[in-house]
Motif scaffolding. Structure first.
Motif, PDB file in Angstrom:
ATOM      1  N   ASP A 158       0.424  -1.210  -0.005  1.00 19.91           N
ATOM      2  CA  ASP A 158      -0.144  -0.127  -0.173  1.00 19.91           C
ATOM      3  C   ASP A 158       1.214   1.295   0.276  1.00 19.91           C
ATOM      4  O   ASP A 158       0.609   1.810  -0.437  1.00 19.91           O
ATOM      5  CB  ASP A 158      -0.858  -0.575   1.213  1.00 19.91           C
ATOM      6  CG  ASP A 158      -1.398  -1.264   1.328  1.00 19.91           C
ATOM      7  OD1 ASP A 158      -2.166  -2.058   0.889  1.00 19.91           O
ATOM      8  OD2 ASP A 158      -2.715  -1.250   2.638  1.00 19.91           O
ATOM      9  N   GLY A 173      -7.280   0.030   3.175  1.00 18.67           N
ATOM     10  CA  GLY A 173      -5.603  -0.139   3.373  1.00 18.67           C
ATOM     11  C   GLY A 173      -5.397   1.099   3.607  1.00 18.67           C
ATOM     12  O   GLY A 173      -5.977   2.390   3.657  1.00 18.67           O
ATOM     13  N   ASP A 182      -3.238   3.091  -0.136  1.00 15.10           N
ATOM     14  CA  ASP A 182      -2.523   3.291  -1.041  1.00 15.10           C
ATOM     15  C   ASP A 182      -3.487   4.307  -1.223  1.00 15.10           C
ATOM     16  O   ASP A 182      -4.857   4.068  -1.614  1.00 15.10           O
ATOM     17  CB  ASP A 182      -2.900   2.268  -2.390  1.00 15.10           C
ATOM     18  CG  ASP A 182      -1.708   2.728  -3.125  1.00 15.10           C
ATOM     19  OD1 ASP A 182      -0.738   2.407  -3.525  1.00 15.10           O
ATOM     20  OD2 ASP A 182      -2.336   2.307  -4.175  1.00 15.10           O
TER      21      ASP A 182
END
Length: 512
Positions: A36, A65, A67
């Motif tokens: 990520d 996440g 990212d």
């Protein structure tokens, strides 16, 4: 074969090389590189490290996440990973729908693409429609992960898995959190493509992930078959239960194709009843152990659904075992039987040898109730000591005259007791309060003929038992009681005599 995948977070702050090596040593089949926040260089370096196959994931902030790349940048890195030999790449379905670059990448990847959807808040009402839309994308593995509110939500995972597999596609369907643990433990039984597990080096990437060691050793993941017979233990909480360790080890020892799993059910009766209905319908479960706080719920359910209940269990008013191998199903209480068997083992006798023996029971709660009932049934003279005398008197009145004699006595009179056996049914001495004890050394004069039995099984040797040993009394551990009640359940579940040496080895290993 269902694969075991260990998530490893790749960035400059983590020792991802050690984590990948640890996953291989633990017995995992592949590693999920959670890149990520990794640079492309870091992600590709991790991809090249070690022999394990890799699933490369760039989990967006939208799906739990970290990212924050654009869809185009994400597609570029995943494409590079694919070209460098990634076994699988994860493409979030929402991003797939909006990004032409990711749609092209999914087409390029084919069966190496994992099309994923995650919901960390709930089981969405439209999940079936989402799954069908994902199935319209050719070839990709379909991954669904959601947060269940209760066991009924979790059991839907098996339904979703069947829907995906019926379409001829590989599936990963996970219910997260403690309610959803069985969707991971039974992934091989359900024929899923893979499940996620942790090692001490890596830690979980989502709530509810078991360890690789638990999957391989406790739940015999490599041996799971779709025709396995399922059993479980119901409670709240349930993560601490040793029952899965005992029963699964015993299944292996006698060659029985069974799997025994923990089942978290909220305390109210409706949740319990719904869970039993669903387990019988959707998993065809064949037997259940029932622990706190559901033993009263269990006998109510058994009475309402026409189960066979033995007279003593009826009188005790709680049961801890459902056996669905019979018709009608059987509900029984193995707590009292296991306790009595453990007690008489100190005299090398049978339950019938309890007749006429004078036995002190310390405490008047649920554990004491079952033991007092059993002792009275077999003709013992029982003296109940409790700090609240009225509770002891109420319990004594209920079971006095049921073959044996039952009386209540003030706790202060314990020092004057002249019983042949003493049974602690209080939680005093239980971990972590291991320095507590229901008596002091000056309270009672034990002899070498006295039996002292502590129903607390963690620690294995409580302070009470250590005092008894110092006075050369015979001792019976709570572990022995737990083992013997489990052995009775095992016989009902499988038709096999329980391998007691295996039970004792597991308990000794777990309790140190």
């Amino acid at each position: 074969m269902t694969l075991i995948c260990v998530p490893v977070f790749v960035n400059s702050q983590t020792d991802w090389r050690h984590q990948i090596d640890a996953a291989q040593k633990a017995g995992a089949d592949l590693v999920e590189l959670r890149a990520d926040t990794a640079t492309p260089e870091e992600a590709l370096a991790a991809l090249a490290h070690g022999p394990l196959k890799k699933l490369v994931t760039l989990r967006s902030t939208d799906e739990g996440g970290k990212d924050s790349r654009s869809d185009a940048a994400r597609a570029e890195l995943l494409s590079a990973a694919l070209d460098r030999g990634a076994a699988l790449i994860d493409i979030e379905f929402a991003a797939y729908q909006r990004s032409s670059e990711l749609r092209a990448l999914a087409s390029k990847a084919g069966e190496r693409a994992v099309l994923s959807y995650h919901n960390f808040a709930q089981l969405p009402a439209d999940l079936v429609a989402r799954i069908d839309a994902m199935l319209a994308v050719p070839n990709a593995v379909v991954k669904i992960a959601y947060m269940p509110a209760h066991l009924r939500d979790t059991l839907r995972a098996f339904e979703f898995n069947r829907r995906i597999r019926a379409a001829g596609r590989a599936s990963i369907v996970l219910a997260m959190g403690e309610h959803g643990v069985i969707s991971r433990l039974l992934a091989a039984y359900a024929g899923q493509y893979l499940t996620f597990a942790t090692t001490p080096a890596s830690g979980p990437s989502a709530p509810g992930q078991p360890t690789v060691d638990d999957l391989l050793r406790t739940y015999r993941f490599r041996q799971q078959q779709p025709n396995a017979t399922l059993f479980g233990v119901i409670g709240h909480p349930i993560g601490h239960s040793l029952s899965p360790h005992l029963h699964n080890a015993a299944f292996a020892a006698v060659g029985f194709a069974g799997i025994y799993v923990p089942l978290l059910i909220t305390p109210d009766y409706d949740s319990f009843a719904n869970a039993i209905d669903d387990l019988r319908t959707h998993l065809r479960i064949r037997g259940l152990s029932i622990t706190i706080p559901h033993k009263e719920n269990a006998i109510r359910y058994a009475r309402e659904h026409g189960f066979t209940i033995d007279p003593l269990s009826q009188h005790i008013g709680v049961v801890n075992t459902f056996d669905f191998n019979q018709s009608p199903p059987l509900a029984l209480n193995t707590d009292y039987a296991g306790s009595l068997d453990a007690l008489v083992s100190a005299w090398h006798g049978q339950r019938e040898s309890l007749a006429g023996k004078r036995i002190a029971v310390l405490g008047a709660g649920g554990a004491a109730r079952a033991i007092v009932a059993g002792l009275a049934h077999y003709g013992a003279t029982v003296v109940i000591y409790n700090r609240t005398l009225a509770r002891a008197e109420e319990l004594a009145a209920e079971f006095n005259g049921k073959t044996g004699k039952v009386v209540a006595a003030p706790w202060a009179n314990l020092c004057k007791s002249c019983c042949e056996a003493y049974i602690n049914c209080t939680p005093l001495g239980m971990y972590p309060n291991i320095d507590t004890c229901p008596i002091t050394e000056s309270d009672i004069s034990f002899s070498s003929e006295t039996v002292v039995f502590d129903t607390v099984y963690n620690p294995l040797h409580t302070k009470l038992l250590k005092i008894a040993q110092a006075h050369h009394a015979k001792i019976v551990t709570g572990s022995e009681m737990f083992i013997r009640q489990a052995a009775i359940q095992f016989k009902h579940f499988t038709g096999h005599d329980a391998p007691m040496d295996v039970f004792r080895h597991v308990m000794s290993k777990k309790l140190g």
